[in-house]
Design an enzyme around this catalytic site. Structure first.
Site, PDB file in Angstrom:
ATOM      1  N   GLU A  88       0.901  -1.150   0.000  1.00  8.32           N
ATOM      2  CA  GLU A  88       0.000   0.000   0.000  1.00  8.32           C
ATOM      3  C   GLU A  88       0.940   1.199   0.000  1.00  8.32           C
ATOM      4  OE1 GLU A  88      -3.215   0.330  -0.240  1.00  8.32           O
ATOM      5  OE2 GLU A  88      -3.743  -1.791  -0.157  1.00  8.32           O
ATOM      6  N   THR A 134      11.369   3.072   0.597  1.00 10.93           N
ATOM      7  CA  THR A 134      11.200   4.506   0.331  1.00 10.93           C
ATOM      8  C   THR A 134      12.099   5.351   1.231  1.00 10.93           C
ATOM      9  OG1 THR A 134       9.605   6.308   0.618  1.00 10.93           O
ATOM     10  CG2 THR A 134       9.225   4.365   1.918  1.00 10.93           C
ATOM     11  N   ASP A 135      12.424   6.558   0.777  1.00 11.17           N
ATOM     12  CA  ASP A 135      13.198   7.487   1.616  1.00 11.17           C
ATOM     13  C   ASP A 135      12.366   8.018   2.782  1.00 11.17           C
ATOM     14  OD1 ASP A 135      11.474   9.154   0.198  1.00 11.17           O
ATOM     15  OD2 ASP A 135      13.015  10.569  -0.448  1.00 11.17           O
ATOM     16  N   GLU A 136      11.036   7.789   2.735  1.00 12.74           N
ATOM     17  CA  GLU A 136      10.169   8.362   3.772  1.00 12.74           C
ATOM     18  C   GLU A 136      10.434   7.743   5.142  1.00 12.74           C
ATOM     19  OE1 GLU A 136       6.121   9.100   2.496  1.00 12.74           O
ATOM     20  OE2 GLU A 136       6.738   9.168   0.404  1.00 12.74           O
ATOM     21  N   TYR A 159       2.062   5.143   6.576  1.00 14.45           N
ATOM     22  CA  TYR A 159       2.726   4.532   5.418  1.00 14.45           C
ATOM     23  C   TYR A 159       4.215   4.348   5.699  1.00 14.45           C
ATOM     24  CZ  TYR A 159       5.267   4.381   0.971  1.00 14.45           C
ATOM     25  OH  TYR A 159       6.143   4.057  -0.029  1.00 14.45           O
ATOM     26  N   LYS A 163       6.509   0.909   6.173  1.00 13.15           N
ATOM     27  CA  LYS A 163       7.661   0.573   5.326  1.00 13.15           C
ATOM     28  C   LYS A 163       8.920   0.436   6.188  1.00 13.15           C
ATOM     29  CE  LYS A 163       7.951   0.258   1.394  1.00 13.15           C
ATOM     30  NZ  LYS A 163       7.748  -0.877   0.433  1.00 13.15           N
TER      31      LYS A 163
HETATM   32  P1  NAD Z   1       1.501   1.130  -6.453  1.00 14.50           P
HETATM   33  O1  NAD Z   1       0.526   1.476  -5.371  1.00 14.50           O
HETATM   34  O2  NAD Z   1       1.385   1.777  -7.782  1.00 14.50           O
HETATM   35  O3  NAD Z   1       1.460  -0.452  -6.722  1.00 14.50           O
HETATM   36  C1  NAD Z   1       1.417  -1.389  -5.681  1.00 14.50           C
HETATM   37  C2  NAD Z   1       1.166  -2.761  -6.282  1.00 14.50           C
HETATM   38  O4  NAD Z   1       1.152  -3.716  -5.207  1.00 14.50           O
HETATM   39  C3  NAD Z   1      -0.193  -2.888  -7.004  1.00 14.50           C
HETATM   40  O5  NAD Z   1      -0.039  -3.580  -8.211  1.00 14.50           O
HETATM   41  C4  NAD Z   1      -1.044  -3.665  -6.013  1.00 14.50           C
HETATM   42  O6  NAD Z   1      -2.049  -4.453  -6.653  1.00 14.50           O
HETATM   43  C5  NAD Z   1       0.002  -4.535  -5.335  1.00 14.50           C
HETATM   44  N1  NAD Z   1      -0.415  -4.955  -3.987  1.00 14.50           N
HETATM   45  C6  NAD Z   1      -0.893  -4.138  -2.987  1.00 14.50           C
HETATM   46  N2  NAD Z   1      -1.233  -4.897  -1.924  1.00 14.50           N
HETATM   47  C7  NAD Z   1      -0.941  -6.183  -2.245  1.00 14.50           C
HETATM   48  C8  NAD Z   1      -1.055  -7.415  -1.548  1.00 14.50           C
HETATM   49  N3  NAD Z   1      -1.563  -7.486  -0.309  1.00 14.50           N
HETATM   50  N4  NAD Z   1      -0.632  -8.548  -2.162  1.00 14.50           N
HETATM   51  C9  NAD Z   1      -0.130  -8.505  -3.428  1.00 14.50           C
HETATM   52  N5  NAD Z   1      -0.036  -7.371  -4.144  1.00 14.50           N
HETATM   53  C10 NAD Z   1      -0.433  -6.223  -3.560  1.00 14.50           C
HETATM   54  O7  NAD Z   1       2.928   1.362  -5.797  1.00 14.50           O
HETATM   55  P2  NAD Z   1       4.262   1.977  -6.436  1.00 14.50           P
HETATM   56  O8  NAD Z   1       4.188   3.445  -6.366  1.00 14.50           O
HETATM   57  O9  NAD Z   1       4.531   1.305  -7.719  1.00 14.50           O
HETATM   58  O10 NAD Z   1       5.343   1.504  -5.355  1.00 14.50           O
HETATM   59  C11 NAD Z   1       5.954   0.223  -5.441  1.00 14.50           C
HETATM   60  C12 NAD Z   1       6.938   0.047  -4.289  1.00 14.50           C
HETATM   61  O11 NAD Z   1       7.944   1.051  -4.361  1.00 14.50           O
HETATM   62  C13 NAD Z   1       6.295   0.178  -2.909  1.00 14.50           C
HETATM   63  O12 NAD Z   1       6.887  -0.781  -2.078  1.00 14.50           O
HETATM   64  C14 NAD Z   1       6.649   1.577  -2.461  1.00 14.50           C
HETATM   65  O13 NAD Z   1       6.732   1.657  -1.060  1.00 14.50           O
HETATM   66  C15 NAD Z   1       8.002   1.753  -3.127  1.00 14.50           C
HETATM   67  N6  NAD Z   1       8.350   3.155  -3.452  1.00 14.50           N
HETATM   68  C16 NAD Z   1       7.491   3.936  -4.168  1.00 14.50           C
HETATM   69  C17 NAD Z   1       7.853   5.241  -4.496  1.00 14.50           C
HETATM   70  C18 NAD Z   1       6.938   6.123  -5.311  1.00 14.50           C
HETATM   71  O14 NAD Z   1       7.241   7.312  -5.484  1.00 14.50           O
HETATM   72  N7  NAD Z   1       5.844   5.631  -5.855  1.00 14.50           N
HETATM   73  C19 NAD Z   1       9.089   5.743  -4.086  1.00 14.50           C
HETATM   74  C20 NAD Z   1       9.955   4.913  -3.351  1.00 14.50           C
HETATM   75  C21 NAD Z   1       9.577   3.607  -3.055  1.00 14.50           C
HETATM   76  P1  TYD Z   2       2.414  12.361  -3.140  1.00 17.03           P
HETATM   77  O1  TYD Z   2       2.457  12.268  -4.631  1.00 17.03           O
HETATM   78  O2  TYD Z   2       1.213  11.858  -2.424  1.00 17.03           O
HETATM   79  O3  TYD Z   2       3.756  11.666  -2.603  1.00 17.03           O
HETATM   80  P2  TYD Z   2       4.386  11.655  -1.089  1.00 17.03           P
HETATM   81  O4  TYD Z   2       3.383  12.124  -0.125  1.00 17.03           O
HETATM   82  O5  TYD Z   2       4.713  10.211  -0.915  1.00 17.03           O
HETATM   83  O6  TYD Z   2       5.593  12.529  -1.182  1.00 17.03           O
HETATM   84  O7  TYD Z   2       2.582  13.884  -2.742  1.00 17.03           O
HETATM   85  C1  TYD Z   2       3.713  14.652  -3.155  1.00 17.03           C
HETATM   86  C2  TYD Z   2       3.614  16.008  -2.468  1.00 17.03           C
HETATM   87  O8  TYD Z   2       2.464  16.706  -3.004  1.00 17.03           O
HETATM   88  C3  TYD Z   2       3.409  15.925  -0.976  1.00 17.03           C
HETATM   89  O9  TYD Z   2       4.140  16.978  -0.351  1.00 17.03           O
HETATM   90  C4  TYD Z   2       1.918  16.146  -0.787  1.00 17.03           C
HETATM   91  C5  TYD Z   2       1.553  17.056  -1.960  1.00 17.03           C
HETATM   92  N1  TYD Z   2       0.170  16.885  -2.478  1.00 17.03           N
HETATM   93  C6  TYD Z   2      -0.680  18.006  -2.602  1.00 17.03           C
HETATM   94  O10 TYD Z   2      -0.312  19.147  -2.297  1.00 17.03           O
HETATM   95  N2  TYD Z   2      -1.945  17.796  -3.088  1.00 17.03           N
HETATM   96  C7  TYD Z   2      -2.410  16.563  -3.438  1.00 17.03           C
HETATM   97  O11 TYD Z   2      -3.593  16.440  -3.853  1.00 17.03           O
HETATM   98  C8  TYD Z   2      -1.520  15.438  -3.348  1.00 17.03           C
HETATM   99  C9  TYD Z   2      -1.972  14.050  -3.716  1.00 17.03           C
HETATM  100  C10 TYD Z   2      -0.231  15.645  -2.853  1.00 17.03           C
END
Ligand code: NAD
Ligand code: TYD
Length: 353
Positions: A88, A134-136, A159, A163
């Site tokens: 998630e 994630t860096d978070e 979140y 993580k």
């Molecule tokens: P996303 O939400 O787009 O995709 C998540 C995927 O995981 C989906 O395909 C979903 O169906 C699947 N999934 C969720 N719950 C599941 C479960 N219980 N069992 C099996 N599959 C399940 O996420 P994303 O943005 O592609 O991120 C992917 C990974 O990278 C995550 O672990 C996230 O923490 C990490 N990450 C994301 C970012 C970003 O900016 N998006 C940055 C750094 C790290």
């Molecule tokens: P987001 O894409 O949700 O990534 P993260 O919270 O993981 O960094 O949000 C990026 C930044 O944009 C974050 O500072 C929250 C802000 N944000 C808004 O200002 N409005 C929005 O509707 C959303 C989704 C994010």
């Protein structure tokens, strides 16, 4: 066919996962790639139609919170490696519903580790459990400073806390059971196929639909942005050449305050849509800030650059343009998502701000 490696990629139907699956399926025809995904709201097999017929691609609809189903998948495919992305992933949803994050991100990760530990009796050089994070997890920075691999964990949202927990458990399995683990922590990704609840695709979609752009607080929060294919390239590098038990930070060295990024996005959208200059910016609406909103994330990625020779290929200007072009020519993909459950989420998230 006798595959050289048999790799489960979890979350392969999601945003980053689909780019990682595509890269591995295309670049490594001698690897069996098993996309293991529960297809939650964020998982979409439409992301992978171009590679779904490939001889080395397999899909398993499995929820990682179901340990028996995970064990079955390991047995069925004689798995030797895992690249774990399923999660998630949206902070706002973790504020609305933290429990799903605990289940998938923590329990789901333990289930995968446990299945790997049970089936990898004798560890060979092919065995590898790569956890994508994630860096978070490092918390929130002020105006200065960068996260390095040894920065103490200080997660602030459900979140990032989930993580962070999963990272600790992966390291514990590496340390205690000698499971061959490797980890990475990356900054904010952007690019095609990102679910339009995250900032960039949400704002592109709202501009197309002439809807308000909800900027949290004053828009002064800062994020570091990396093009998704550069993250997939880093994951490939770390999977193949990363040192076991190590962690690598991945970032774009590309910091933007939200409001500056949004204004740039608005300008490009005006020109792409042939709107008069300034019309998208008029949609900006400052709304109540996100609860506990982390101020700034910034990554020092010296380690991966020096030790693995990785660097991003895509600069922000061209990455943003490619991303916008992709969304504008894939409106059907977006429209399929912007209905039903998504409308309900949107109302809950933005209705009372
Ligand atoms: P996303 O939400 O787009 O995709 C998540 C995927 O995981 C989906 O395909 C979903 O169906 C699947 N999934 C969720 N719950 C599941 C479960 N219980 N069992 C099996 N599959 C399940 O996420 P994303 O943005 O592609 O991120 C992917 C990974 O990278 C995550 O672990 C996230 O923490 C990490 N990450 C994301 C970012 C970003 O900016 N998006 C940055 C750094 C790290
Ligand atoms: P987001 O894409 O949700 O990534 P993260 O919270 O993981 O960094 O949000 C990026 C930044 O944009 C974050 O500072 C929250 C802000 N944000 C808004 O200002 N409005 C929005 O509707 C959303 C989704 C994010």
């Amino acid at each position: 066919m006798n595959f050289e490696r048999k790799i489960i990629i979890t979350g392969g139907a999601g945003f980053i996962g689909s780019h990682v699956v595509r890269r591995f399926v295309n670049l490594f025809p001698n690897y069996k790639i098993i996309n293991l995904d529960a297809l939650t709201y964020a998982g979409n097999l439409e992301n992978l139609t171009d590679i779904e017929a490939s001889a080395n691609y397999f899909f398993e609809k499995v929820d990682i919170t179901d340990l028996e189903a995970v064990r079955e998948a390991f047995k069925k495919h004689d798995v030797d490696s895992v690249i774990h992305l399923a999660a998630e992933s949206h902070v706002d949803r973790s504020i609305l519903n933290p429990l799903a994050f605990i289940q998938t991100n923590i329990v789901g990760t333990v289930n995968l580790l446990q299945a790997a530990k049970e089936s990898w009796i004798e560890i060979t050089p092919n065995h590898r459990f790569y956890h994508v994070s994630t860096d978070e997890v490092y918390g929130s920075l002020g105006d200065d400073g960068f996260f390095i691999e040894t920065t103490p964990y200080d997660p602030k949202s459900p979140y990032s806390a989930s993580k962070a927990s999963s990272d600790h458990i992966v390291r514990a399995y590496g340390h205690t059971f000698k499971l061959p683990v490797v980890l990475s922590n990356c900054s904010n990704n952007y690019g095609p196929n990102q679910f339009p609840e995250k900032l960039i695709p949400l704002f592109i979609s709202n501009i197309v639909n002439n809807k308000a752009l909800p900027v949290y607080g004053r828009g002064s929060n800062v994020r570091d942005w990396l093009y998704v294919e550069d993250h997939a390239k880093a994951i490939d590098e770390i999977f193949h050449n990363g040192v076991l038990q190590e962690t690598y930070n991945i970032g774009g060295e590309n910091e933007w305050s939200n409001i500056d990024l949004i204004k740039s996005l608005c300008k490009i959208m005006d020109s792409k849509l042939n709107h008069s200059v300034g019309s998208s910016e008029k949609l900006i609406s400052y709304v109540t800030d996100r609860a506990g909103h982390d101020f700034r994330y910034a990554i020092d990625c010296t380690k991966i650059k020096k030790e693995l020779g990785w660097k991003p290929d895509t600069d922000f200007e061209s990455g943003l343009e490619k991303t916008i072009d992709w969304y504008l020519s894939n409106q059907e993909w977006v429209n399929n998502i912007l209905s039903g459950a998504y409308e309900h989420y949107y109302e809950e998230q933005y209705g009372n701000r």
